[in-house]
Each structure stands twice: as C-alpha cells, then as structure tokens.
Design an enzyme around this catalytic site. Structure first.
Site, PDB file in Angstrom:
ATOM      1  N   THR A  14     -46.253  69.152 -57.337  1.00 38.86           N
ATOM      2  CA  THR A  14     -45.075  68.383 -56.916  1.00 38.86           C
ATOM      3  C   THR A  14     -45.234  67.859 -55.494  1.00 38.86           C
ATOM      4  O   THR A  14     -45.817  68.517 -54.649  1.00 38.86           O
ATOM      5  CB  THR A  14     -43.825  69.288 -56.997  1.00 38.86           C
ATOM      6  N   ARG A  39     -41.060  68.748 -72.655  1.00 35.62           N
ATOM      7  CA  ARG A  39     -40.564  69.672 -71.631  1.00 35.62           C
ATOM      8  C   ARG A  39     -40.096  68.875 -70.399  1.00 35.62           C
ATOM      9  O   ARG A  39     -40.779  67.990 -69.909  1.00 35.62           O
ATOM     10  CB  ARG A  39     -41.690  70.619 -71.217  1.00 35.62           C
ATOM     11  N   VAL A  40     -38.905  69.185 -69.912  1.00 36.20           N
ATOM     12  CA  VAL A  40     -38.419  68.616 -68.656  1.00 36.20           C
ATOM     13  C   VAL A  40     -38.387  69.735 -67.635  1.00 36.20           C
ATOM     14  O   VAL A  40     -37.862  70.820 -67.901  1.00 36.20           O
ATOM     15  CB  VAL A  40     -37.011  67.990 -68.817  1.00 36.20           C
TER      16      VAL A  40
HETATM   17  N1  ASP Z   1     -41.767  72.157 -60.405  1.00 44.36           N
HETATM   18  C1  ASP Z   1     -42.660  71.380 -61.242  1.00 44.36           C
HETATM   19  C2  ASP Z   1     -42.306  71.598 -62.681  1.00 44.36           C
HETATM   20  O1  ASP Z   1     -42.031  72.723 -63.072  1.00 44.36           O
HETATM   21  C3  ASP Z   1     -44.074  71.697 -61.043  1.00 44.36           C
HETATM   22  C4  ASP Z   1     -44.548  71.560 -59.635  1.00 44.36           C
HETATM   23  O2  ASP Z   1     -43.975  72.142 -58.736  1.00 44.36           O
HETATM   24  O3  ASP Z   1     -45.519  70.867 -59.433  1.00 44.36           O
HETATM   25  O4  ASP Z   1     -42.379  70.656 -63.435  1.00 44.36           O
END
Ligand code: ASP
Length: 201
Positions: free
Chosen positions: A72, A100-101
């Site tokens: 992220t 999936r979200v």
């Molecule tokens: N928080 C993000 C998700 O679960 C993953 C990430 O932090 O890169 O989709």
C-alpha cells in the site's frame, strides 16, 4: 473506488467520485464507466503488473498460493488552515481471492479524514484493519484529545487484538504527525509544502 484493475491512479478516480458525484464508493464496471466519464485514464490491467510483482506471485503460487505480502501507498495531509485529507492506494494482498475488497477503499477502515478529528491511512492485513475500523478508531481518539502518537499506537494495539499486523500514519488538524506499526518495517516520509522534508517523525 474498488475493483478497478485498469486505472493507473485510483486516487484520482476516488477524488473525482468525491468532488463530482453524490457517492462515496464506486466499484468494478460502474467505477470504470465513471472513470471514462470523468476523464480519468484507464490502461490495460497487465500494464500495471511489474516484473517484481509477477515474480513474487509466481513464487507464492509455487509454494502453494499462500496469502501475504502487501504494497500500500498512503498519504495524509494537513493545510495551513487546518483542513485534513487522506489517500490510500493498493494492489491488495498477494494471493487474495477474486472479488476480495481490502481496507484501503473503505472509508473508516484503511482511510479516513475529518477536519473535526484528523486524517489516517493504513497498510497491512486488510481483514484486521476492516474488523477494527482502524482509521476511524485513530481519528476518534484524536477527537477525544489523544496525542497523535498515542492514537497511532492505540490503533496498532487494536489491530493486534484481532491478530492483525500493519501500520498507520496520522495527521491532526493542528499539524501533528505520527506513525506506528507492528510489521518488520514501514517506509515513511514527510514534507512541509515544497520545502523541508525528512523520514524521522
Ligand atoms: N491493506 C492492503 C489490503 O489488505 C494491503 C497493503 O497494505 O498493501 O488490501
């Protein structure tokens, strides 16, 4: 926005939803249609897959498709006038199911901003972040008078309570900045306008 694999800059599309529609969250084909109407560029989904990501995915598949790994990018901002903003963008978690979200597009979970409290952006295992509505949790603490550092640490503690791992960056309307994480590392940096910048908070 969610489920938009062919939009290079989903944050620009989210901003268009915020500024140019009455809605909060658009997904899938409807989001892509809105992107076309709003002039937000789309591209071939394959164009957004880096060789590094493909190699990691292939290695994970070879190991039996274990989920894990994230990527992220999040930002929080506060203006001189005390307005706050947050933006979070992700490709999701490695090995996730189709459909999936994660937490990133869900307001209150991976992203939240309110001038009355603060702005938060999270990274980490989205399922845990959603379960504790982590960004709202952090901002509620700010509103109740907690320091940005205490609010950030409490948010990671809330993730731990449900077995989650991740990190948060936090900004208050008065210009306070803080982060906390329980992952091995979390890259971060700050800047003031186009001037001072650093990676120590
Ligand atoms: N928080 C993000 C998700 O679960 C993953 C990430 O932090 O890169 O989709």
């Amino acid at each position: 926005v969610a489920a938009v694999p062919d939009v290079k800059n989903p944050v620009l599309l989210a901003l268009a939803v915020l500024e140019r529609s009455p809605h909060v969250l658009l997904v899938g084909e409807g989001a892509r249609q809105f992107a076309r109407e709003a002039g937000v560029p789309t591209c071939a989904a394959e164009a957004l897959i880096t060789p590094r990501s493909r190699a990691r995915w292939e290695a994970a598949r070879a190991r039996g498709g274990a989920a894990g790994g994230h990527g992220t990018v999040g930002a929080v901002a506060v203006s001189r006038e005390g307005h706050v903003a947050a933006a979070t963008s992700t490709g999701g978690t490695l090995g996730k199911r189709v459909g999936r979200v994660g937490d990133s597009p869900l307001i209150g979970a991976g992203t939240y901003a309110d001038d009355a409290s603060g702005a938060a952006s999270l990274t980490g295992r989205g399922e845990a972040i959603i379960r504790v509505v982590a960004a709202k949790h952090a901002c509620d603490l700010l509103r109740q008078g907690a320091s940005v550092l205490d609010a950030a640490r409490s948010t990671v503690a809330a993730l731990e309570r449900v077995g989650g791992e991740g990190g948060v960056i936090l900004a208050s309307p008065r210009g306070g900045l803080a982060f906390a994480f329980n992952t091995a590392r979390m890259a971060r940096a700050w800047c003031v306008g186009a001037g001072a910048e650093g990676d120590d908070f």
